[in-house]
Design an enzyme around this catalytic site. Structure first.
Site, PDB file in Angstrom:
ATOM      1  N   ILE A 261       0.714  -1.125  -0.245  1.00 39.84           N
ATOM      2  CA  ILE A 261      -0.116  -0.011   0.408  1.00 39.84           C
ATOM      3  C   ILE A 261       1.132   1.214   0.097  1.00 39.84           C
ATOM      4  CG2 ILE A 261      -1.918  -0.982   1.243  1.00 39.84           C
ATOM      5  CD1 ILE A 261      -1.140   0.144   3.513  1.00 39.84           C
ATOM      6  N   ASP A 262       0.345   2.132  -0.837  1.00 41.40           N
ATOM      7  CA  ASP A 262       1.149   3.667  -0.370  1.00 41.40           C
ATOM      8  C   ASP A 262       1.560   4.153   0.638  1.00 41.40           C
ATOM      9  OD1 ASP A 262       0.466   3.557  -3.270  1.00 41.40           O
ATOM     10  OD2 ASP A 262      -1.077   4.720  -3.182  1.00 41.40           O
ATOM     11  N   MET A 263       3.024   5.005   1.026  1.00 39.90           N
ATOM     12  CA  MET A 263       3.270   5.828   1.694  1.00 39.90           C
ATOM     13  C   MET A 263       2.478   5.641   2.668  1.00 39.90           C
ATOM     14  SD  MET A 263       6.955   7.767   2.322  1.00 39.90           S
ATOM     15  CE  MET A 263       5.450   9.205   1.546  1.00 39.90           C
TER      16      MET A 263
ATOM     17  N   THR B 186      -0.937   5.543   2.855  1.00 40.18           N
ATOM     18  CA  THR B 186      -2.203   4.979   3.162  1.00 40.18           C
ATOM     19  C   THR B 186      -1.688   3.990   4.084  1.00 40.18           C
ATOM     20  OG1 THR B 186      -2.857   4.852   0.925  1.00 40.18           O
ATOM     21  CG2 THR B 186      -3.109   3.302   2.141  1.00 40.18           C
TER      22      THR B 186
ATOM     23  N   ARG C 221      -7.681   5.462  -6.015  1.00 36.99           N
ATOM     24  CA  ARG C 221      -6.986   6.899  -5.778  1.00 36.99           C
ATOM     25  C   ARG C 221      -7.613   7.197  -7.346  1.00 36.99           C
ATOM     26  NH1 ARG C 221      -1.627   7.809  -3.949  1.00 36.99           N
ATOM     27  NH2 ARG C 221      -1.724   9.820  -4.253  1.00 36.99           N
TER      28      ARG C 221
END
Length: 306
Positions: free
Chosen positions: A139-141, A143, A240
């Protein structure tokens, strides 16, 4: 020396060779590819191509060589982990905001992998190499939330198969700009690399991969909507990109919110991986974990009037 060998697909027919290779390799920068082409390091159907604008055609054979990258030694670091579930095959952690999942250029310490190496020692799958031990998805930094990590190759292959067949349950909570009028909906739009900005993904009907997001409104506020999203697929930045594509980018999203400034002090997008459900790799038992909303998220809901 590693040899890259690609056959141009119909979707890339007529595309510039530098763009085509950027899409096919994903990990190489556009400028690096252009430099490689200029130096005669790329061949199409056995002939060196010297111009980045050279158009490729369906079924063209593209070949180039790269020296093997020397991967740095990743150190174990005593970073506290919020563990939601753990057994001999997998560990599910609640990733905090601002933490990078695995080491990469500019982030070789302080990552989730550094913390996992300290906690698990050698008990991590090696399929994705020394930079991504145990990492089967990410998962994104900015998130937060649930992430499953594999302790051995057997578990890694099993979880990978579940991801591929879309049988893993992944539910996210988010706050987006604007008021969504319908109570629920589905965004079914292919996602691929943005045509001009390599940091971004985009809805891409030509070169994108299937992407499906189901969303449900949890609460409406003045100018914002609190939603739940269930992923049917797992493309990079999927929620997103999809929410931005229907005019409701996520609050705090600096990449996809099209210049909309949030009147709150946020670190990146307001997105949390709440629920993760999967079959235990060895027993087949269904396991479901829920990561509680982080403090910044619950505070924001109160500010908005929840």
């Amino acid at each position: 020396m590693k040899t890259y060998h690609f056959q141009i697909t119909e979707e890339l027919d007529g595309e510039r060779i530098d763009k085509a290779l950027g899409f096919l390799t994903d990990s190489l920068s556009r400028s690096f590819i252009q430099k490689l082409i200029k130096e005669g390091g790329v061949t199409v159907n056995g002939t060196a191509v010297l111009k980045a604008g050279f158009p490729v055609s369906t079924d063209d054979e593209v070949i180039f060589n790269l020296p093997e990258a020397i991967e740095p030694q990743i150190e174990a670091e005593n970073i506290p982990l919020d563990i939601l579930y753990e057994d001999s095959d997998v560990i599910v952690v609640n990733k905090p905001k601002g933490m990078v999942v695995h080491p990469a250029a500019g982030h070789y310490s302080g990552t989730l992998v550094n913390a996992l190496l300290y906690h698990c020692g050698d008990e991590l799958s090696g399929i994705n190499g020394v930079l991504r031990p145990g990492i089967v998805h990410r998962i994104d930094m900015d998130t937060t939330g649930s992430l499953v990590v594999c302790k051995n190759d057997f578990a890694h292959n099993a979880i990978s198969a579940q991801l591929k067949e879309h049988s893993i349950k992944r539910v996210y909570h988010a706050i987006c700009f604007g008021n969504i009028t319908e109570d629920e909906g589905t965004v079914n739009k292919p996602i691929g690399r943005h045509p001009t900005d390599r940091k971004k993904m985009a809805v891409n009907d030509k070169n994108g991969r299937e992407a499906v997001t189901h969303y449900q409104v949890l609460k409406r506020f003045q100018g914002y909507t609190y939603i739940q999203c269930r992923l049917e697929t797992g493309r990079t930045h999927q929620i997103r990109v999809h929410m931005a594509s229907i005019g409701h980018p996520l609050l705090g999203d600096v990449l996809y919110a099209s210049g909309r400034k949030a009147p709150y002090k946020l670190q990146g997008q307001c997105l949390h991986a709440m629920t993760l459900g999967f079959a235990q790799p060895r027993t087949g038992e269904y396991i479901e974990v829920n990561a509680p909303l982080p403090e910044y998220f619950t505070h924001l809901l109160k500010v908005l009037g929840a």
